[in-house]
Design a protein around this motif. Structure first.
Motif, PDB file in Angstrom:
ATOM      1  N   SER A 255      18.478  11.918  -0.831  1.00 23.72           N
ATOM      2  CA  SER A 255      17.253  11.120  -0.790  1.00 23.72           C
ATOM      3  C   SER A 255      17.577   9.663  -0.517  1.00 23.72           C
ATOM      4  N   GLY A 256      18.756   9.207  -0.960  1.00 24.56           N
ATOM      5  CA  GLY A 256      19.153   7.826  -0.638  1.00 24.56           C
ATOM      6  C   GLY A 256      19.276   7.637   0.860  1.00 24.56           C
ATOM      7  N   ASP A 257      19.884   8.579   1.520  1.00 21.96           N
ATOM      8  CA  ASP A 257      20.025   8.491   2.973  1.00 21.96           C
ATOM      9  C   ASP A 257      18.667   8.535   3.663  1.00 21.96           C
ATOM     10  N   THR A 258      17.788   9.356   3.151  1.00 20.62           N
ATOM     11  CA  THR A 258      16.444   9.425   3.739  1.00 20.62           C
ATOM     12  C   THR A 258      15.743   8.083   3.608  1.00 20.62           C
ATOM     13  N   LEU A 259      15.865   7.472   2.424  1.00 19.02           N
ATOM     14  CA  LEU A 259      15.210   6.176   2.229  1.00 19.02           C
ATOM     15  C   LEU A 259      15.796   5.144   3.187  1.00 19.02           C
ATOM     16  N   LEU A 260      17.125   5.161   3.333  1.00 13.13           N
ATOM     17  CA  LEU A 260      17.754   4.189   4.229  1.00 13.13           C
ATOM     18  C   LEU A 260      17.281   4.402   5.665  1.00 13.13           C
TER      19      LEU A 260
ATOM     20  N   GLY B   8      11.455  -0.797  10.176  1.00 10.93           N
ATOM     21  CA  GLY B   8      11.659  -2.222  10.363  1.00 10.93           C
ATOM     22  C   GLY B   8      11.864  -2.972   9.070  1.00 10.93           C
ATOM     23  N   ALA B   9      12.214  -2.244   8.006  1.00 10.66           N
ATOM     24  CA  ALA B   9      12.476  -2.913   6.734  1.00 10.66           C
ATOM     25  C   ALA B   9      13.960  -2.759   6.468  1.00 10.66           C
ATOM     26  N   LEU B  10      14.729  -3.678   6.987  1.00  7.32           N
ATOM     27  CA  LEU B  10      16.164  -3.436   7.049  1.00  7.32           C
ATOM     28  C   LEU B  10      16.864  -3.557   5.708  1.00  7.32           C
ATOM     29  N   LEU B  11      17.758  -2.608   5.487  1.00  2.70           N
ATOM     30  CA  LEU B  11      18.638  -2.650   4.325  1.00  2.70           C
ATOM     31  C   LEU B  11      20.055  -2.640   4.870  1.00  2.70           C
ATOM     32  N   PRO B  12      20.981  -3.299   4.172  1.00  2.00           N
ATOM     33  CA  PRO B  12      22.297  -3.506   4.770  1.00  2.00           C
ATOM     34  C   PRO B  12      23.229  -2.305   4.759  1.00  2.00           C
ATOM     35  N   TRP B  13      22.792  -1.149   4.325  1.00  4.45           N
ATOM     36  CA  TRP B  13      23.741  -0.042   4.225  1.00  4.45           C
ATOM     37  C   TRP B  13      23.391   1.068   5.212  1.00  4.45           C
TER      38      TRP B  13
ATOM     39  N   LEU C  91      18.479   1.504  -5.270  1.00  3.45           N
ATOM     40  CA  LEU C  91      18.124   1.620  -3.856  1.00  3.45           C
ATOM     41  C   LEU C  91      16.624   1.844  -3.692  1.00  3.45           C
ATOM     42  N   GLN C  92      16.053   2.614  -4.621  1.00  2.93           N
ATOM     43  CA  GLN C  92      14.603   2.830  -4.537  1.00  2.93           C
ATOM     44  C   GLN C  92      13.878   1.486  -4.631  1.00  2.93           C
ATOM     45  N   ARG C  93      14.351   0.674  -5.576  1.00  4.79           N
ATOM     46  CA  ARG C  93      13.747  -0.650  -5.735  1.00  4.79           C
ATOM     47  C   ARG C  93      13.966  -1.493  -4.470  1.00  4.79           C
ATOM     48  N   GLU C  94      15.201  -1.449  -3.960  1.00  7.33           N
ATOM     49  CA  GLU C  94      15.516  -2.248  -2.767  1.00  7.33           C
ATOM     50  C   GLU C  94      14.691  -1.794  -1.566  1.00  7.33           C
ATOM     51  N   PHE C  95      14.495  -0.497  -1.486  1.00  9.67           N
ATOM     52  CA  PHE C  95      13.695   0.056  -0.395  1.00  9.67           C
ATOM     53  C   PHE C  95      12.261  -0.453  -0.492  1.00  9.67           C
ATOM     54  N   MET C  96      11.725  -0.361  -1.700  1.00  9.19           N
ATOM     55  CA  MET C  96      10.347  -0.805  -1.875  1.00  9.19           C
ATOM     56  C   MET C  96      10.232  -2.306  -1.614  1.00  9.19           C
ATOM     57  N   ASP C  97      11.221  -3.075  -2.091  1.00 10.20           N
ATOM     58  CA  ASP C  97      11.206  -4.518  -1.840  1.00 10.20           C
ATOM     59  C   ASP C  97      11.201  -4.792  -0.342  1.00 10.20           C
ATOM     60  N   ALA C  98      12.036  -4.034   0.389  1.00 11.64           N
ATOM     61  CA  ALA C  98      12.134  -4.253   1.825  1.00 11.64           C
ATOM     62  C   ALA C  98      10.813  -3.942   2.506  1.00 11.64           C
ATOM     63  N   LEU C  99      10.075  -2.974   1.962  1.00 13.81           N
ATOM     64  CA  LEU C  99       8.764  -2.682   2.528  1.00 13.81           C
ATOM     65  C   LEU C  99       7.745  -3.735   2.121  1.00 13.81           C
TER      66      LEU C  99
ATOM     67  N   ARG D  74       0.833  -1.206   0.000  1.00 20.22           N
ATOM     68  CA  ARG D  74       0.000   0.000   0.000  1.00 20.22           C
ATOM     69  C   ARG D  74       0.872   1.262   0.000  1.00 20.22           C
ATOM     70  N   VAL D  75       2.183   1.020  -0.010  1.00 24.62           N
ATOM     71  CA  VAL D  75       3.095   2.146  -0.156  1.00 24.62           C
ATOM     72  C   VAL D  75       3.498   2.241  -1.622  1.00 24.62           C
ATOM     73  N   TRP D  76       3.381   3.417  -2.207  1.00 23.59           N
ATOM     74  CA  TRP D  76       3.778   3.627  -3.595  1.00 23.59           C
ATOM     75  C   TRP D  76       4.899   4.661  -3.633  1.00 23.59           C
ATOM     76  N   MET D  77       5.748   4.476  -4.590  1.00 24.12           N
ATOM     77  CA  MET D  77       6.758   5.504  -4.783  1.00 24.12           C
ATOM     78  C   MET D  77       6.713   5.973  -6.229  1.00 24.12           C
ATOM     79  N   LEU D  78       6.714   7.292  -6.416  1.00 18.66           N
ATOM     80  CA  LEU D  78       6.757   7.861  -7.760  1.00 18.66           C
ATOM     81  C   LEU D  78       8.075   8.603  -7.877  1.00 18.66           C
ATOM     82  N   SER D  79       8.851   8.171  -8.868  1.00 17.94           N
ATOM     83  CA  SER D  79      10.176   8.752  -9.020  1.00 17.94           C
ATOM     84  C   SER D  79      10.350   9.121 -10.473  1.00 17.94           C
ATOM     85  N   SER D  80      11.285  10.026 -10.747  1.00 22.38           N
ATOM     86  CA  SER D  80      11.494  10.385 -12.148  1.00 22.38           C
ATOM     87  C   SER D  80      12.484   9.425 -12.793  1.00 22.38           C
ATOM     88  N   GLY D  81      12.885   8.419 -12.051  1.00 23.33           N
ATOM     89  CA  GLY D  81      13.797   7.448 -12.635  1.00 23.33           C
ATOM     90  C   GLY D  81      15.162   7.637 -12.025  1.00 23.33           C
TER      91      GLY D  81
END
Ligand SMILES: Nc1nc2c(c(=O)[nH]1)N[C@H]1C(S)=C(S)[C@@H](COP(=O)(O)OP(=O)(O)OC[C@H]3O[C@@H](n4cnc5c(=O)[nH]c(N)nc54)[C@H](O)[C@@H]3O)O[C@H]1N2
Ligand SMILES: Nc1nc2c(c(=O)[nH]1)N[C@H]1C(S)=C(S)[C@@H](COP(=O)(O)OP(=O)(O)OC[C@H]3O[C@@H](n4cnc5c(=O)[nH]c(N)nc54)[C@H](O)[C@@H]3O)O[C@H]1N2
Ligand code: SF4
Ligand code: SF4
Ligand code: SF4
Ligand code: SF4
Ligand code: SF4
Lengths: 329, 256, 760
Positions: C492-497, C504-509, C167-175, C152-159
């Protein structure tokens, strides 16, 4: 104390002139107040505003970086021309009708030159440095650029101003003496200094006449050269329609033309409001009118030549300029 | 030698064509119109490098742009046979510059590198140089310009910010030339190498339409390009001896 | 290898390549080390006042990914220049790239986290700390993750290529969400689709403009805005005058003369949407004339039979002899190339058009050849990120309509500006309970967000980029912070991390820097470093990489005689373009185009870009409608007349610009102005043509068919002054731009394909 009848004595003349100096009417104060207000409102305030904000306060732009101020500078320089020049020419040709108008004509020259000088300050972007355009010895060993037509301008105009000032002053010495003899108080002292101890002896008159004629002969070519030089500000640029050899005579004739018209205007005002009908007569207006007619013919001729040169050049950008000048597009 | 002789000699030397060839450098530029696409990268690069002000819409509407290099565009023909040509115009660094002649205070003068230099501190703002310049590449500061903070943090410390009342124009990025000459001097009084100085506009041009260098050096890239048969100078007939050489656009016929 | 002139790279690659030996850009750069390689956020002793330091990084102003060098003095960025080592930009930059400094120092940046106070969309925000902001956002994400409703979380990015995209993909996967939508108005989505269909490649090829001597462009403004303008401009310049005795010839086919069209040798206006038909017409000439002698010639003959020059001329409006002449020239040039893009590729038949262009290249034998179309080896860091595009955006809108979107994260996306109003995003936004924006600026959509976690600009962040299209060999570039962050913002990468960690959606970085480094470890690992011992260990490699800013491999892809499958050939055809709006009531085709100065609108908040004259019209600070002079005369319009431009989906107002080079039944508008937010320089200026576009999509690619809208013009009676710079638009006989004939210019090679032009 108006002179009566048609017989004018020298004493009457002197009294009439002095009257304009000593009797101050309310009209004078009103006129003075208006002039001061106008000067403050139309010069001082806008100028300070412009100094504060920059030349942007005008409507100038790129590439029309010169505008009203420069046109007005040229106008006042032009106007200044006729005064002294006409006076000199009439003096040399011994025209009898000169006497009634030469002083006002010469004064007009001086005042016009001063107004023109104001235009320079108003025109430049950084008037607080305008003295850099004057050659004066300085620590840096920096001099103005003597190749610049603007520099020629500075030289020519200051020379003309100096010449005209001396000319009008010299012619005024006997008059100062006359005023000196008829005034009291501070006026007396002032005119005593100004009249350089003039007593009106024959020797004095002779020498004055000699010096006056000498100056008159000197000033005629000067006047012609000054306005030729002013024209070079434009003609020496390589801007289409400005880069023309006709510019020097064009400016000189134009200047004398407008200057003569200026004299006519001043004379009209004096005659009407100072009640000098006795001195400034219709003969003067008639003669000046003839002069104006001749000048206007020469001026028209030069105007046509100017357009013709553009057209005859056969270059498209001259055509375009011509079209723009004539039809506005 | 007395003063007059010195003066006369100086005058004669100065008036002699090729006077500047005797100096170490004579900076010059070529602009290949067959490459230039009018993309204006050069315009923005110059604005960034040389602290050109943001004059604002109101002032632009009054025709008071400040753009040391600008693209002129000329339309030709009617639909569908329309052509649009672009030409970048910057100060041509004329060896017989009309702008220098007219400046009453010598605020714009020719420096020994063949550059038409502009001394902002000396300028009194008569704007005569702008009238005299046949290429219309001189721009006047009608106001003091401001940069909305923190945009001013970008300003190049090597270039002065011009105040109201002074004229400005392309300097061939003189600060970069100075830098290169200093470096060359520090490295054993050698000459500046070809390609060592690149003005901002030349540096960024994506089609490599611009070439800059020392035309006194016959082997420099710019000298070689200046010798191209396509070379011409804009308004050459005015005899201002520009240091900028344009290379003609090639008009391809229909065939091929 | 190291002494090879990098500028000759492309030639080498095209000419058959050089031996392997990874990292030669790097190795070369080490020979001439620049003075500083440690990025700015280190102890202040690192810089001395008055001493210039240069940092290499990547331009973030468009997706081309040019390499930049930023000049820093006293900790401030002073100038951006091209990184001469980077093979895409080779030291050059476009105007927008030059203006990147005004993104960094923009007066309208968001300086710290903001939370909406009061009504959402009212534009009132309250400042808060990062801790509070992250806690607040994570507080909404964590329950969704825990309850397995992460989708139910969506992300809209310009690519965005590189590892931020991953990382955007990894973030969404983790969620636990698949709902990452990448939508960029300017993305060449139809080109990917056409390449998929024709070549079976989901990638962009390298168009070798440099070595090409005849280029037919079907609508692609390749010198201005299309895909990688700097790379194309470099190639263009070289092809034009870079080789002795040969001068490339460029032909532009488009309804409105673009910057590229003006620089081309020939401009051919073709009816909007018929560009592909023209391509097939040319293909027909090639095949029917017997020029094409491949084994599948018969199949081609059959499929192209109905594209005779008479029909093509009638439908495209291009004279028949021009069609023949173009075909003849295309076949006769040694290295001819056809490209397609822009409006031509953004009709509802966009993919078909581009397939037709591909076919043309194939038939002329341009695949894998120098001066032709060269496929890139697999990119260093995985495939191209691709785009869900407009189809994805519609899915988001639908999901929001069904109340299935709880959280929307906007990363560098401004859908309220870049989607047609008729797509219904505005209404959808109302349905989303929490909108998070990671933007640096208060753009239209960010102004409607609930929580703003402002991001660094690209000059303050870590990142990397793998340019797409490549340059024929694998290239990657690292983007490093060149100045200390100006404000209380975060990459924005740091914000996503941080969000991931707190939800609680852990990413290794721990940081974006680590994420980027991690990605580059893999790239380092696949290289062989025998020749360059100093690069053997990753730290040495990384240091050298930051120093040069770019990494490249000499590997290139062998061209293995490609031929399309028979069903691909059979499937080639040109459905006619459809337009929204009936021709009677909407007489003009609207031709929106990306602005040279603002791109898709992102440049509108930069004063340098607002002040930069539009290359074609010289208009500054403005927006206008281009109308053919005859049409304008017929409608009684002159420059400055404000007209209402109405499509079936809305109307906007803009002043008329009488444009000499546009088809009489087409009107054009630049994209980029018409912002209702986005800072003082952009706000309230002009109109945004995207707003009135038809919300249709190109069916195969899912791209927005943004060229398929018809409009009517209504004079409003108002007048507006269009501000121009520059002077007279006529030469007045001064002969300022001089030309010479090309009669004596010869071509390097002889005719590649003998061709007879078919009489019809
Ligand atoms: N914008 C700006 N202003 C600055 C500075 C800056 O960096 N930027 N720096 C400041 C500093 S550090 C300094 S020291 C001052 C310098 O300021 P000044 O002392 O004003 O320096 P100068 O202009 O170099 O020299 C002054 C004058 O001395 C004259 N001169 C030369 N030799 C002699 C001589 O033998 N005898 C005499 N009597 N005169 C001679 C020169 O012709 C010159 O006119 O400027 C200060 N002002
Ligand atoms: N060619 C030439 N040489 C000269 C002189 C001259 O007139 N001409 N004048 C001589 C004289 S009198 C002097 S005093 C010296 C001066 O010589 P320097 O001291 O070298 O003077 P500047 O070049 O003015 O300034 C040095 C640097 O300080 C930096 N700076 C500015 N503000 C700050 C700050 O707040 N903190 C720090 N850390 N750095 C800052 C500036 O960017 C500049 O790069 O030069 C001498 N040498
Ligand atoms: S950057 Fe180069 S191609 Fe672009 S306008 Fe300037 S000179 Fe022309
Ligand atoms: S181009 Fe104009 S400003 Fe430059 S040197 Fe020549 S005359 Fe002077
Ligand atoms: S504006 Fe300045 S540089 Fe130009 S002529 Fe006047 S004083 Fe000289
Ligand atoms: S040479 Fe330098 S100052 Fe001149 S136009 Fe180019 S960037 Fe501007
Ligand atoms: S083309 Fe794109 S990436 Fe390259 S300089 Fe321009 S804006 Fe930057």
């Amino acid at each position: 104390m108006q002179a009566k009848g048609s017989e004018l004595t020298y004493a009457d003349v002197n009294n009439d002139i002095v009257r304009s100096l000593t009797v101050t009417t309310r009209k004078y104060y009103i006129t003075l107040a208006i002039s001061v207000t106008v000067t403050l409102g139309c010069l001082a305030f806008p100028w300070f505003y412009q100094l504060y904000y920059g030349i942007g306060a005008t409507g100038l732009n790129h590439p029309a970086v010169w505008g009203t101020y420069l046109a007005s500078f040229i106008f006042w320089i032009g106007l200044s021309h006729s005064g002294t020049l006409l006076s000199c020419v009439l003096h040399i040709t011994q025209s009898s009708w000169r006497k009634a108008m030469y002083r006002s004509a010469e004064a007009m020259t001086l005042f016009s030159l001063m107004v023109a000088a104001v235009q320079v300050f108003v025109h430049v972007g950084r008037p607080w440095f305008v003295h850099w355009a004057v050659p004066y010895p300085n620590q840096m060993g920096l001099w103005p650029n003597f190749r610049s037509p603007l520099m020629f301008d500075v030289m020519a105009i200051s020379t003309y101003l100096t010449g005209s000032t001396i000319f009008i002053y010299m012619g005024s010495i006997p008059d100062f003496a006359a005023v000196r003899d008829r005034t009291t108080g501070w006026r007396h002292h002032m005119y005593r200094l100004a009249s350089l101890g003039w007593r009106g002896t024959d020797t004095e008159w002779h020498r004055l006449h000699w010096a006056y004629t000498f100056l008159a002969v000197l000033i005629i070519p000067l006047a012609v050269s000054v306005h030729s030089i002013v024209s070079w500000d434009f003609a020496m640029s390589i801007v289409p329609a400005l880069h023309q050899t006709i510019f020097a005579p064009y400016f000189v004739v134009g200047a004398i033309y407008s200057g003569t018209a200026g004299i006519v205007t001043v004379m009209f005002v004096l005659r009407k409001y100072m009640r000098f009908e006795q001195y400034i007569t219709e003969v003067h207006f008639d003669n000046l009118g003839k002069l104006l007619l001749v000048l206007s013919l020469i001026w028209s001729y030069i105007n046509i030549v100017e357009l013709f040169t553009g057209w005859y050049s056969g270059t498209s950008f001259e055509y375009e300029q011509l079209e723009y000048k004539l039809f506005g597009f | 030698m007395n003063f007059l002789d010195r003066f006369r000699d100086g005058w004669r030397t100065y008036r002699k064509p090729g006077y500047y060839d005797g100096y170490d450098y004579h900076w010059a530029m070529t602009i290949d119109l067959d490459r230039c696409t009018g993309c204006e990268a050069c315009v923005t690069a110059c604005q960034a490098e040389n602290n050109l002000p943001i004059v604002g819409e109101r002032e632009l509407a009054r025709g008071r742009e400040i753009r040391w290099i600008r693209i002129e565009r000329y339309w030709e023909g009617e639909y569908p046979n329309v052509k649009l040509g672009f030409i970048p115009l910057l100060c041509q660094h004329c060896d017989q510059a009309p702008c220098e002649t007219v400046c009453p205070v010598a605020a714009t003068y020719h420096n020994p590198d063949g550059l038409n230099a502009q001394v902002y501190n000396r300028c009194i703002g008569t704007r005569s140089c702008a009238v005299y310049c046949p290429y219309e590449v001189r721009y006047f500061n009608y106001y003091d310009h401001r940069w909305d903070p923190p945009l001013e943090q970008q300003l190049n410390p090597d270039v002065s910010v011009r105040g109201k009342g002074v004229m400005e124009k392309c300097t061939f990025c003189i600060q970069r030339i100075r830098q290169a000459k200093d470096t060359a001097k520090d490295e054993g009084e050698r000459r500046v190498r070809d390609g060592e100085v690149q003005p901002a506009c030349v540096q960024t041009c994506p089609t490599r339409a611009l070439t800059f260098g020392d035309s006194n050096d016959p082997d420099s890239a710019v000298s070689r390009k200046m010798a191209d048969p396509r070379g011409y100078k804009v308004l050459e007939e005015l005899n201002a001896h520009p240091s900028v050489v344009y290379l003609k656009k090639v008009k391809a016929g229909d065939a091929g | 290898m190291a002494n090879i002139d990098r500028r000759d790279f492309l030639k080498l690659i095209g000419a058959g390549g050089v031996g392997a030996g990874a990292g030669f850009l790097l190795a070369d750069s080490i020979k001439h080390p620049v003075e500083h390689l440690i990025p700015y956020p280190v102890p202040p002793e690192e810089y001395s006042p008055g001493i210039v330091t240069w940092y290499n990084s990547v331009c973030g102003m468009c997706s081309a990914g040019c390499g930049i060098s930023v000049r820093i003095r006293e900790g401030r960025a002073k100038k951006i220049e091209g990184n001469p080592l980077h093979p895409v930009s080779q030291g050059a930059l476009c105007a927008l790239g030059q203006a990147g400094l005004q993104v960094l120092y923009n007066p309208d940046r968001i300086t710290g986290p903001l939370q909406v106070s009061g009504e959402r969309g009212a534009g009132t925000f309250a400042e808060l700390t990062w801790d509070d902001a992250l806690r607040s956002a994570a507080g909404r994400l964590a329950p969704l993750v825990e309850s397995g409703r992460g989708d139910r979380v969506w992300m809209l990015s310009s690519g965005g290529g590189g590892h931020l995209g991953r990382l955007q993909r990894e973030f969404m996967d983790a969620l636990g969400s698949q709902n990452l939508v990448r939508y960029d108005f300017a993305h060449p989505q139809t080109l990917y689709a056409a390449n998929r269909r024709f070549f079976g490649e989901d990638a962009l090829p390298y168009y070798d403009l440099k070595n090409c001597d005849y280029l037919l462009s079907f609508g692609a403004d390749y010198l201005g805005t299309w895909i990688s303008p700097v790379l194309h401009s470099l190639g263009f310049g070289h092809s034009r005058q870079g080789t002795e005795g040969s001068r490339g010839r460029f032909v532009q086919i488009e309804p409105r003369l673009s910057l590229t069209g003006a620089s081309a040798d020939e401009w051919i206006p073709a009816r909007p949407g018929t560009e592909g038909l023209l391509a097939l017409g040319l293909a027909h000439q090639l095949v029917a004339g017997g020029a094409y002698e491949g084994p599948d010639a018969d199949a081609w003959n059959a499929t192209l039979a109905s594209y005779g020059s008479a029909r093509v001329a009638a439908e495209t409006g291009v004279p028949e002899d021009t069609v023949k002449r173009l075909a003849d020239a295309f076949a006769h040039h040694h290295s001819a190339l056809a490209i397609g893009g822009g409006a031509a590729a953004s009709h509802r038949n966009g993919v078909d058009t581009l397939v037709a262009v591909n076919a043309l290249n194939y038939l002329a034998g341009n695949i894998g050849k120098p001066g032709g179309l060269v496929f890139n080896p697999a990119p260093a860091a995985g495939g191209s990120p691709g785009q869900e595009g407009y189809r994805g955006a519609l899915a988001l809108i639908e999901a929001a309509g069904r109340s299935e979107v709880e959280v929307l994260i906007l990363s560098d996306a401004n859908p309220l500006y870049s989607l047609p109003a008729a797509a219904g995003f505005e209404a959808a936004l109302q349905q989303i309970p929490l909108v998070l924006s990671l933007s640096s600026f208060m753009d239209e959509t960010t102004a409607r967000a609930d929580l703003i976690l402002p991001s660094h600009t690209y000059l303050e962040s870590w990142g990397d980029d793998f340019p797409e299209p490549g340059v024929g060999f694998p290239v990657g570039a690292v983007s490093q912070p060149v100045v200390a962050p100006l404000y209380n913002t975060r990459a924005s990468g740091d914000t996503l991390l941080a969000l991931a960690q707190q939800s609680g959606a852990l990413l290794p970085w721990a940081s974006m820097e680590e994420r980027v480094k991690d990605g580059w470890r893999a790239i380092h690992a696949r290289g062989s470093w025998e020749d360059e011992p100093e690069l053997q260990d990753f730290d040495g490699f990384w240091t050298a990489l930051l120093e040069s800013g770019v990494w490249g491999e000499t590997a290139h892809r062998e061209h293995t005689g490609f031929s399309p499958a028979p069903e691909v050939i059979d499937g080639i055809g040109m459905p006619s373009a459809e337009f929204s709006g009936a021709a009677q009531s909407y007489p003009f085709v609207l031709h929106p185009y990306l602005s040279q100065t603002f791109n898709d609108g992102r440049g509108a908040n930069l004063p340098w870009m607002q002040e930069l004259a539009d290359p074609m019209t010289a208009v500054v600070y403005g927006c206008w409608v281009e109308v053919n002079p005859k049409t304008a005369a017929r409608l009684g319009l002159s420059e400055g007349d404000v007209v209402e431009v109405a499509s079936p989906h809305g109307q906007i107002r803009a002043p008329v610009f009488v444009y000499p080079a546009i088809m009489p039944d087409v009107v054009a508008m630049p994209i980029g102005q018409g912002h209702t937010e986005y800072g003082r320089y952009a706000k309230g200026r002009g109109a945004n043509p995207i707003q009135i576009l038809t919300p249709e999509m190109e069916p195969e690619s899912g791209a927005l068919a943004w060229a398929g809208t018809r409009v009517q013009l209504t004079k409003t009676g108002e007048r507006a002054k269009l501000v121009h710079t520059g002077g007279e638009s006529r030469q007045l006989g001064r002969n300022i731009i001089q030309t010479e004939g090309a009669g004596d210019v010869t071509h390097a090679g002889g005719p590649a394909i003998p061709i007879k032009v078919v009489p019809s």
